[in-house]
Design a protein around this motif. Sequence first.
Motif, PDB file in Angstrom:
ATOM      1  N   LYS A 196       0.851  -1.178   0.000  1.00  0.00           N
ATOM      2  CA  LYS A 196       0.000   0.000   0.000  1.00  0.00           C
ATOM      3  C   LYS A 196       0.890   1.232   0.000  1.00  0.00           C
ATOM      4  N   SER A 205       2.100   4.607   1.343  1.00  0.00           N
ATOM      5  CA  SER A 205       2.027   5.247   2.654  1.00  0.00           C
ATOM      6  C   SER A 205       2.443   6.714   2.591  1.00  0.00           C
ATOM      7  N   HIS A 206       3.445   7.043   1.776  1.00  0.00           N
ATOM      8  CA  HIS A 206       3.942   8.404   1.682  1.00  0.00           C
ATOM      9  C   HIS A 206       4.266   8.747   0.231  1.00  0.00           C
ATOM     10  N   LYS A 226      -0.838  16.253   9.503  1.00  0.00           N
ATOM     11  CA  LYS A 226      -0.594  15.103  10.383  1.00  0.00           C
ATOM     12  C   LYS A 226       0.651  15.342  11.235  1.00  0.00           C
ATOM     13  N   THR A 251      -2.598  14.963   4.897  1.00  0.00           N
ATOM     14  CA  THR A 251      -3.302  13.756   4.470  1.00  0.00           C
ATOM     15  C   THR A 251      -4.734  14.109   4.063  1.00  0.00           C
ATOM     16  N   GLN A 285      -8.433   9.580   3.252  1.00  0.00           N
ATOM     17  CA  GLN A 285      -7.329   8.625   3.139  1.00  0.00           C
ATOM     18  C   GLN A 285      -6.260   8.920   4.186  1.00  0.00           C
ATOM     19  N   PRO A 286      -6.585   8.802   5.456  1.00  0.00           N
ATOM     20  CA  PRO A 286      -5.624   9.182   6.494  1.00  0.00           C
ATOM     21  C   PRO A 286      -4.357   8.324   6.510  1.00  0.00           C
ATOM     22  N   GLU A 287      -4.388   7.193   5.838  1.00  0.00           N
ATOM     23  CA  GLU A 287      -3.201   6.331   5.815  1.00  0.00           C
ATOM     24  C   GLU A 287      -2.172   6.783   4.777  1.00  0.00           C
ATOM     25  N   VAL A 288      -2.518   7.715   3.910  1.00  0.00           N
ATOM     26  CA  VAL A 288      -1.596   8.227   2.888  1.00  0.00           C
ATOM     27  C   VAL A 288      -1.123   9.612   3.313  1.00  0.00           C
ATOM     28  N   GLU A 289       0.178   9.741   3.547  1.00  0.00           N
ATOM     29  CA  GLU A 289       0.747  11.021   3.953  1.00  0.00           C
ATOM     30  C   GLU A 289       1.508  11.638   2.787  1.00  0.00           C
TER      31      GLU A 289
END
Length: 137
Positions: A4, A6-7, A31, A45, A49-53
């Motif tokens: 996935k 992430s950044h 974040k 973010t 989609q809080p998991e993608v920074e």
Amino acid sequence: MELKLSHCFIATTDHDQALAFYRDVLGLEVKHDVGFEGMRWVTVTPPSQPEVEIVLESVLADPNGSPVDRQALNDLLAKGLLRAVIFATDNCDATFEHIRASGAEALQEPIDQPYGVRDCAFRDPSGNMIRFSQRKQ
């Protein structure tokens, strides 16, 4: 194996101007905003989609980059030749009007593309081209 995103990184010349655009205009959430070894680590973010920074990174941030490399990156950024990100939107035209109302430089008004999307483009305060794309139904 599951992978996935992430950044991802967007080059910036001024963190405060970048925050005014990505946070205040686009509605991304901050974040992290911390100082580290004389640099500033800022991530935003999308609320959905809080998991993608997205790291708003100074073009001068890489301590291993030579002065020539740093200048080359700065020159490319000033010309708008560094690619940044494409945001998905459910309404390209409304997104365009919202961003244009902020005073951001529009590069492309909404247009239907032959590859199945309607999209538009703007420059962020550092000169990056940022695209906004809506899938056609």
